[in-house]
Design a protein around this motif. Sequence first.
Motif, PDB file in Angstrom:
ATOM      1  N   SER A  20       0.819  -1.211   0.000  1.00  0.00           N
ATOM      2  CA  SER A  20       0.000   0.000   0.000  1.00  0.00           C
ATOM      3  C   SER A  20       0.853   1.261   0.000  1.00  0.00           C
ATOM      4  O   SER A  20       0.596   2.205  -0.755  1.00  0.00           O
ATOM      5  CB  SER A  20      -0.921   0.006   1.220  1.00  0.00           C
ATOM      6  OG  SER A  20      -1.664   1.203   1.282  1.00  0.00           O
ATOM      7  N   ASP A  23       2.407   1.727  -3.351  1.00  0.00           N
ATOM      8  CA  ASP A  23       1.422   2.201  -4.323  1.00  0.00           C
ATOM      9  C   ASP A  23       1.185   3.706  -4.191  1.00  0.00           C
ATOM     10  O   ASP A  23       0.728   4.352  -5.142  1.00  0.00           O
ATOM     11  CB  ASP A  23       0.091   1.470  -4.146  1.00  0.00           C
ATOM     12  CG  ASP A  23       0.150   0.028  -4.634  1.00  0.00           C
ATOM     13  OD1 ASP A  23       1.106  -0.314  -5.362  1.00  0.00           O
ATOM     14  OD2 ASP A  23      -0.748  -0.758  -4.270  1.00  0.00           O
ATOM     15  N   HIS A  24       1.466   4.260  -3.002  1.00  0.00           N
ATOM     16  CA  HIS A  24       1.256   5.689  -2.769  1.00  0.00           C
ATOM     17  C   HIS A  24       2.548   6.492  -2.857  1.00  0.00           C
ATOM     18  O   HIS A  24       2.628   7.599  -2.328  1.00  0.00           O
ATOM     19  CB  HIS A  24       0.563   5.911  -1.424  1.00  0.00           C
ATOM     20  CG  HIS A  24      -0.894   5.561  -1.451  1.00  0.00           C
ATOM     21  ND1 HIS A  24      -1.348   4.270  -1.331  1.00  0.00           N
ATOM     22  CD2 HIS A  24      -2.001   6.351  -1.617  1.00  0.00           C
ATOM     23  CE1 HIS A  24      -2.674   4.270  -1.395  1.00  0.00           C
ATOM     24  NE2 HIS A  24      -3.094   5.508  -1.576  1.00  0.00           N
ATOM     25  N   THR A 106      -4.770   3.839   4.906  1.00  0.00           N
ATOM     26  CA  THR A 106      -5.016   5.279   4.708  1.00  0.00           C
ATOM     27  C   THR A 106      -4.686   6.054   5.974  1.00  0.00           C
ATOM     28  O   THR A 106      -4.074   7.134   5.917  1.00  0.00           O
ATOM     29  CB  THR A 106      -6.485   5.521   4.317  1.00  0.00           C
ATOM     30  OG1 THR A 106      -6.776   4.816   3.109  1.00  0.00           O
ATOM     31  CG2 THR A 106      -6.752   7.008   4.100  1.00  0.00           C
ATOM     32  N   GLU A 109      -0.866   6.152   6.313  1.00  0.00           N
ATOM     33  CA  GLU A 109      -0.261   7.099   5.376  1.00  0.00           C
ATOM     34  C   GLU A 109      -0.443   8.533   5.857  1.00  0.00           C
ATOM     35  O   GLU A 109       0.476   9.362   5.752  1.00  0.00           O
ATOM     36  CB  GLU A 109      -0.882   6.917   3.993  1.00  0.00           C
ATOM     37  CG  GLU A 109      -0.473   5.621   3.310  1.00  0.00           C
ATOM     38  CD  GLU A 109      -1.492   5.176   2.281  1.00  0.00           C
ATOM     39  OE1 GLU A 109      -2.305   6.020   1.853  1.00  0.00           O
ATOM     40  OE2 GLU A 109      -1.486   3.983   1.918  1.00  0.00           O
TER      41      GLU A 109
END
Length: 227
Positions: A20, A23-24, A106, A109
């Motif tokens: 994740s 990917d960000h 989320t 992050e």
Amino acid sequence: MVQVLVIEDDDRIRPLVVRSLADHGFAVWSERTGMQGLAAAVDTKPDLVVLDLGLPDVDGTQVLSMLRAVSQVPVIVASARDDEPSLVSALDAGADDYVVKPYTTTQLEARIRAVLRRAAAGRTVRQSLVVGGLVIDVAARRATLDDVALDLSPREFDLLVHLAERAGDVVTKRELLSEVWQQAWGGSDKTVDVHLSWLRRKLGESATEPRYLSTVRGVGVRLAAPE
């Protein structure tokens, strides 16, 4: 590209977090034991570490303490332990933030970006602060009062710097807990009260006879040069 080291032993969680974050836009690598993670943090010098506490070889709080002895890299503790003693222990050991499992990537992050913003702001802080006879060398972590060195603990020094940066303003205890202790989730005002008491003593004053530190009842505390 921001480099993130994930120290996590759970084989279900670790690849999800790594994927994740990658990917960000983060460069991510991981280790599953405390000592491997510590060695990687020292060798590769990441921009931020995500650290689990329940590691198979050594407790994450010990890893954090050892890491803090050699590095000031921002650390976010990600743990299933949600009791206050664990939170306080990790933050006192040097964690910059604490997220409780289960968390969403989320949320993680957002915490990472917030911690990195605070770290960047800290690097641009003024190198010296002067309030009356109080002189603070931020980079060298030294403070003097009327040319006499002050013997301050790391937390007392950080508290003094934050108040000096806001000299003349009333600073709330909530702000101090959030910015000095990084306890954005909340914490005890008594922690602030005790450290303010210690700081006052080292400045040669008391709450009843203030010189630099004055309490605004029901609001917070102000650092200002004596009139």
